[in-house]
Design a protein around this motif. Structure first.
Motif, PDB file in Angstrom:
ATOM      1  N   LEU A  71       0.831  -1.209   0.000  1.00 46.65           N
ATOM      2  CA  LEU A  71       0.000   0.000   0.000  1.00 46.65           C
ATOM      3  C   LEU A  71       0.866   1.259   0.000  1.00 46.65           C
ATOM      4  CD1 LEU A  71      -2.870  -0.957   2.484  1.00 46.65           C
ATOM      5  CD2 LEU A  71      -3.020  -0.700  -0.006  1.00 46.65           C
ATOM      6  N   TYR A  72       1.937   1.246   0.776  1.00 45.19           N
ATOM      7  CA  TYR A  72       2.858   2.387   0.824  1.00 45.19           C
ATOM      8  C   TYR A  72       3.401   2.689  -0.569  1.00 45.19           C
ATOM      9  CZ  TYR A  72       6.905   5.178   2.353  1.00 45.19           C
ATOM     10  OH  TYR A  72       7.830   6.188   2.537  1.00 45.19           O
ATOM     11  N   TRP A  73       3.861   1.652  -1.263  1.00 46.94           N
ATOM     12  CA  TRP A  73       4.453   1.816  -2.590  1.00 46.94           C
ATOM     13  C   TRP A  73       3.416   2.315  -3.598  1.00 46.94           C
ATOM     14  CZ3 TRP A  73       4.626  -1.379  -7.275  1.00 46.94           C
ATOM     15  CH2 TRP A  73       5.699  -1.074  -8.110  1.00 46.94           C
ATOM     16  N   VAL A  74       2.263   1.685  -3.612  1.00 41.78           N
ATOM     17  CA  VAL A  74       1.232   2.030  -4.591  1.00 41.78           C
ATOM     18  C   VAL A  74       0.674   3.429  -4.333  1.00 41.78           C
ATOM     19  CG1 VAL A  74      -1.063   1.418  -5.430  1.00 41.78           C
ATOM     20  CG2 VAL A  74       0.625  -0.372  -5.050  1.00 41.78           C
ATOM     21  N   VAL A  75       0.381   3.762  -3.082  1.00 42.80           N
ATOM     22  CA  VAL A  75      -0.229   5.058  -2.768  1.00 42.80           C
ATOM     23  C   VAL A  75       0.714   6.205  -3.103  1.00 42.80           C
ATOM     24  CG1 VAL A  75      -1.016   6.520  -0.863  1.00 42.80           C
ATOM     25  CG2 VAL A  75      -1.807   4.146  -1.027  1.00 42.80           C
ATOM     26  N   PHE A  76       1.996   6.069  -2.741  1.00 45.47           N
ATOM     27  CA  PHE A  76       2.939   7.140  -3.043  1.00 45.47           C
ATOM     28  C   PHE A  76       3.114   7.332  -4.544  1.00 45.47           C
ATOM     29  CE2 PHE A  76       4.370   7.338   1.368  1.00 45.47           C
ATOM     30  CZ  PHE A  76       4.746   8.667   1.479  1.00 45.47           C
ATOM     31  N   ILE A  77       3.171   6.245  -5.288  1.00 44.02           N
ATOM     32  CA  ILE A  77       3.343   6.357  -6.738  1.00 44.02           C
ATOM     33  C   ILE A  77       2.116   7.000  -7.372  1.00 44.02           C
ATOM     34  CG2 ILE A  77       3.479   5.008  -8.868  1.00 44.02           C
ATOM     35  CD1 ILE A  77       5.403   3.146  -7.485  1.00 44.02           C
ATOM     36  N   ILE A  78       0.926   6.542  -6.993  1.00 46.62           N
ATOM     37  CA  ILE A  78      -0.296   7.097  -7.588  1.00 46.62           C
ATOM     38  C   ILE A  78      -0.455   8.572  -7.226  1.00 46.62           C
ATOM     39  CG2 ILE A  78      -2.808   6.985  -7.549  1.00 46.62           C
ATOM     40  CD1 ILE A  78      -2.611   3.980  -7.300  1.00 46.62           C
ATOM     41  N   CYS A  79      -0.250   8.904  -5.955  1.00 48.49           N
ATOM     42  CA  CYS A  79      -0.383  10.302  -5.542  1.00 48.49           C
ATOM     43  C   CYS A  79       0.658  11.180  -6.235  1.00 48.49           C
ATOM     44  CB  CYS A  79      -0.244  10.418  -4.028  1.00 48.49           C
ATOM     45  SG  CYS A  79      -1.619   9.692  -3.106  1.00 48.49           S
ATOM     46  N   GLY A  80       1.876  10.664  -6.371  1.00 49.81           N
ATOM     47  CA  GLY A  80       2.913  11.436  -7.053  1.00 49.81           C
ATOM     48  C   GLY A  80       2.593  11.651  -8.517  1.00 49.81           C
ATOM     49  N   ILE A  81       2.125  10.603  -9.187  1.00 50.76           N
ATOM     50  CA  ILE A  81       1.779  10.715 -10.606  1.00 50.76           C
ATOM     51  C   ILE A  81       0.644  11.716 -10.812  1.00 50.76           C
ATOM     52  CG2 ILE A  81       0.727   9.467 -12.531  1.00 50.76           C
ATOM     53  CD1 ILE A  81       2.351   7.033 -11.722  1.00 50.76           C
ATOM     54  N   VAL A  82      -0.411  11.584 -10.009  1.00 41.79           N
ATOM     55  CA  VAL A  82      -1.559  12.481 -10.153  1.00 41.79           C
ATOM     56  C   VAL A  82      -1.167  13.920  -9.816  1.00 41.79           C
ATOM     57  CG1 VAL A  82      -3.858  13.021  -9.272  1.00 41.79           C
ATOM     58  CG2 VAL A  82      -3.226  10.644  -9.734  1.00 41.79           C
ATOM     59  N   GLY A  83      -0.422  14.096  -8.732  1.00 41.57           N
ATOM     60  CA  GLY A  83      -0.049  15.438  -8.302  1.00 41.57           C
ATOM     61  C   GLY A  83       0.861  16.148  -9.292  1.00 41.57           C
ATOM     62  N   MET A  84       1.983  15.503  -9.650  1.00 40.03           N
ATOM     63  CA  MET A  84       2.928  16.146 -10.563  1.00 40.03           C
ATOM     64  C   MET A  84       2.368  16.234 -11.977  1.00 40.03           C
ATOM     65  SD  MET A  84       5.681  17.394  -9.300  1.00 40.03           S
ATOM     66  CE  MET A  84       6.582  17.542 -10.845  1.00 40.03           C
ATOM     67  N   GLY A  85       1.694  15.181 -12.438  1.00 38.04           N
ATOM     68  CA  GLY A  85       1.145  15.214 -13.785  1.00 38.04           C
ATOM     69  C   GLY A  85       0.116  16.315 -13.955  1.00 38.04           C
ATOM     70  N   THR A  86      -0.759  16.449 -12.968  1.00 33.00           N
ATOM     71  CA  THR A  86      -1.791  17.486 -13.045  1.00 33.00           C
ATOM     72  C   THR A  86      -1.177  18.875 -12.956  1.00 33.00           C
ATOM     73  OG1 THR A  86      -3.375  15.960 -12.013  1.00 33.00           O
ATOM     74  CG2 THR A  86      -3.926  18.301 -12.007  1.00 33.00           C
ATOM     75  N   TRP A  87      -0.202  19.045 -12.081  1.00 31.04           N
ATOM     76  CA  TRP A  87       0.415  20.373 -11.921  1.00 31.04           C
ATOM     77  C   TRP A  87       1.101  20.827 -13.200  1.00 31.04           C
ATOM     78  CZ3 TRP A  87       4.988  22.918 -12.367  1.00 31.04           C
ATOM     79  CH2 TRP A  87       5.082  24.171 -11.749  1.00 31.04           C
ATOM     80  N   VAL A  88       1.891  19.935 -13.818  1.00 29.81           N
ATOM     81  CA  VAL A  88       2.575  20.310 -15.064  1.00 29.81           C
ATOM     82  C   VAL A  88       1.558  20.602 -16.163  1.00 29.81           C
ATOM     83  CG1 VAL A  88       4.146  19.524 -16.869  1.00 29.81           C
ATOM     84  CG2 VAL A  88       4.663  19.028 -14.482  1.00 29.81           C
ATOM     85  N   ALA A  89       0.504  19.769 -16.242  1.00 24.32           N
ATOM     86  CA  ALA A  89      -0.500  19.959 -17.296  1.00 24.32           C
ATOM     87  C   ALA A  89      -1.271  21.255 -17.118  1.00 24.32           C
ATOM     88  CB  ALA A  89      -1.454  18.769 -17.314  1.00 24.32           C
ATOM     89  N   VAL A  90      -1.476  21.702 -15.890  1.00 27.67           N
ATOM     90  CA  VAL A  90      -2.277  22.897 -15.633  1.00 27.67           C
ATOM     91  C   VAL A  90      -1.427  24.161 -15.630  1.00 27.67           C
ATOM     92  CG1 VAL A  90      -3.716  24.059 -13.896  1.00 27.67           C
ATOM     93  CG2 VAL A  90      -4.048  21.622 -14.383  1.00 27.67           C
TER      94      VAL A  90
END
Length: 699
Positions: A298-317
């Motif tokens: 859960l630690y591995w999956v949650v950090f990766i998903i949150c990082g992808i969503v957070g950084m991906g959305t920020w760069v796109a916006v």
């Protein structure tokens, strides 16, 4: 007979060349096979065809898999499929993902072991019942209930049926013990010398290997755990404390986890347990491994998903133009940044790396946090999560098993997981990381005074960039300013920090090993009397040190023995790392002699050392090459790239535990009895040292 000897010699020769089948061997095989396969796919999928040389494709795959992050070509010029291959390799090579696999395998091994125990008990129970029923059928009772008499087969005397039943009943436990002794080769004896004798006998038949695969700092002639181990009879706590008065207050009992009078000594070694208590301990460890498997995943999956969503959305916006300038999708660019930060790779699809975001607070802070959470501070974060769960757990009796499991993990983490440490070591690790990052941060701010490129930044962003660079230079591999433009003194500081990047976690992992003495070779073998007489006088000092380490009768603190193990590991690691780096510097300097003659500044020896240390530390920071967005190694000859790839592969494995580490070994009886052996050896060494210190004339 000659053919038999020839076959035996051939078998020994083959075994000497082949590495042993253990965690380190599998780890190397995995990190060699996967990049080889993926490099062929990456090379063949290039557009246009063969636009990427195979050596570059192989180097990129090795760099992504090991987390080194160096790139010999601009990643923005790769097609989406090739970038996806590197993205997958970043995940496949991450240490947390590999640890999840280890936990999964160990959990299944525990399940298989317990199932074998259950099946064995059922078989013995069925065997006893069947024997009893067979003997009962041999003693029929007459219809009137009268006692039937038969002739004894030996004397011809009359023997009553009841008497024969008694004899049969006595025979049925006899049979059970006989079958048990035939299947169980482990015998309990109350003699330390038998244990030592069996170890000597086993060591005499141990064959040396060309590739021992035991890890840095371990003895090459070290046997893992002899299968013919003979443990002592368990001693109770009162006897143990009387036998080892120097350890009073250190030894703790096992009553906290299950009903037992066994003992727990330094580095979570359980000893003085009966076979039944060993099974209960295995049950507690099984629940701990199963729980960690869920939490770590859960630690591995949650950090990766949150990082992808957070950084991906920020760069796109916020800054999609920075990605589109390189012909990239903004969300994909941010997602790649997040994963590369969490796995501490430093690979970037943007040619400018993080320089493009040196005035953006969110990506700098987010990626700094991902860098720390995915590597250096991962043990601290994980322990904090487990401790918080224990504090929030209800105190009702129905939750008692969960509380025992969490307490066992927190009290004895290195029995179940490689990257989870006791409380004291966790605080020490956190303090070390904070101090090293503070030094990097201060060095960036002080040694950049007078640097116009950095002083042109606003003060708040200059401080924030220094904080990010301090987090990235030791493991993350990103750079927020052009590395080649930094002062020479700061570059030297970065070389030192990249060199010791793995040491805080590495030394903590090694010094908390349950079988620390064995991993250092202290229990590798006990010399015979003849060998002891032939020892040089210089070795007497070593023997004296070992006696003082393993049995202290002078009232000294056990901290001295712990510091000795730290020094041993540190000295072994430093010497091992140094000759690898020195050899690589020599070979690459020779291979790049023509480039040095043409461009002595760009191909200076310091720049080569900087690149090699960055690769060996699996960091990814590079001084670059004029006119190229790739790493400095991108301008090297193919042979130099292959040498650097080998250096990167070796550097990735320096942070692993030694082969003798309970957290990466499958549960076996020899593994369990090794703890009893270690306890017996410590008692023997303690008695020997006590005898040496006994004053003359004492009784």
């Amino acid at each position: 007979m000659t053919n038999w000897h020839s076959r035996r010699f051939l078998g020994r020769s083959i075994m000497a060349v082949l590495p042993p089948f253990n965690f380190l061997t599998l780890h190397y095989a995995y990190f060699i096979a996967v990049p080889l396969i993926c490099s062929a796919i990456l090379w063949g999928s290039a557009t246009p065809a063969h636009s990427v040389a195979y050596v570059d494709a192989l180097f990129l795959c090795v760099s992504a898999m090991t987390g080194a992050g160096l790139n010999t070509v601009d990643l923005s010029k790769l097609n989406s499929f090739q970038q996806s291959i590197l993205f997958v390799l970043l995940l496949l090579g991450h240490a947390i993902m590999i640890s999840i696999t280890v936990l999964f395998v160990r959990r299944n091994a525990f399940q298989s072991k317990f199932q074998h125990i259950v099946n064995e008990r059922k078989r013995k129970s069925a065997y006893s019942i069947d024997k009893a029923s067979q003997r009962a059928r041999l003693d029929p009772i007459n219809e009137n209930g009268a006692e039937k008499h038969e002739l004894s087969p030996t004397s011809g005397d009359l023997v009553s049926a009841d008497a024969r039943k008694t004899v049969a009943a006595r025979a049925v436990p006899t049979d059970t013990n006989a079958s048990s002794s035939e299947e169980d080769q482990i015998q309990w004896v109350d003699d330390d010398q038998v244990t030592l004798g069996h170890m000597k006998h086993h060591q005499q038949h141990h064959h040396h290997r060309v590739f021992p695969m035991v890890g840095v700092g371990a003895r090459f002639d070290l046997n893992n755990h002899p299968r013919d181990a003979v443990p002592r009879l368990p001693q109770r706590q009162e006897e143990e404390e009387e036998d080892l008065p120097a350890l009073k207050g250190i030894l703790k009992g096992t009553q906290k986890y299950f009903a037992s009078k066994g003992l727990i000594s330094r580095n979570s070694q359980f000893h003085g347990l009966t076979p039944e208590e060993r099974e209960r301990l295995g049950g507690v460890e099984y629940r701990a491994v199963s729980f960690l498997l869920v939490i770590v995943t859960l630690y591995w999956v949650v950090f990766i998903i949150c990082g992808i969503v957070g950084m991906g959305t920020w760069v796109a916006v916020n800054h999609p133009e920075k990605a589109r300038e390189n012909g990239l999708s903004p969300f994909w660019t941010g997602a790649f940044f997040a994963v590369s930060a969490f796995v501490n790779s430093g690979m970037s699809l943007l040619d400018a790396n993080m320089v493009a975001f040196q005035r953006s607070a969110y990506p700098l802070l987010t990626m700094s946090f991902l860098i720390l959470a995915g590597n250096t501070l991962y043990p601290c974060f994980l322990r904090f999560i487990i401790w918080s769960m224990k504090c929030l757990l209800p105190k009702s009796p129905s939750w008692a098993p969960w509380r025992v499991t969490l307490e066992f993990i927190l009290d004895h983490p290195r029995r179940v997981y490689t990257n989870l440490f006791p409380r004291r070591h966790t605080w020490f690790l956190m303090a070390t990381i904070i101090i090293l990052n503070a030094i990097d941060w201060a060095g960036f701010e002080v040694l950049s005074i007078g640097n116009k490129d950095i002083e042109s930044l606003p003060t708040e962003y200059r401080v924030l960039d220094g904080l990010f660079q301090a987090s990235a230079v030791r493991a993350g591999g990103f750079y927020v300013v052009t590395i080649a433009d930094l002062r020479q003194g700061l570059l030297v500081l970065y070389v030192l920090m990249m060199y010791v990047s793995a040491y805080p976690v590495l030394l903590t992992m090694r010094t908390t090993n349950v079988y620390e003495e064995r991993s250092l070779g202290i229990y590798a073998h006990d010399p015979t009397d003849g060998e002891q007489e032939s020892r040089a006088s210089s070795n007497l000092l070593i023997q004296l040190v070992r006696h003082r380490l393993l049995g202290r009768r002078d009232g000294s603190s056990p901290e001295a023995s712990r510091s000795y193990f730290v020094h041993q590991q540190l000295r072994s690691q430093l010497s091992h790392d140094l000759w690898w780096i020195a050899l690589a510097v020599f070979l690459i300097s020779v291979a790049e002699s023509d480039h040095f003659s043409e461009q002595p500044v760009a191909f200076s020896t310091f720049n080569i050392i900087f690149e090699i240390v960055s690769a060996y530390g699996c960091v990814g920071v590079s001084v670059g090459y004029p006119g190229s967005n790739a790493s400095f190694c991108g301008a090297w000859h193919p042979i130099s790239k292959l040498i650097l790839a080998a250096v990167t592969l070796r550097g990735r494995h320096r942070g692993l535990p030694v082969a003798i580490d309970r957290a990466v070994m499958l549960p076996t009886e020899s593994l369990e009895w090794a703890e009893e052996e270690d306890a017996a050896l410590r008692r023997e060494q303690s008695r020997a040292w006590g005898a040496e210190k006994m004053p003359v004339g004492s009784v």
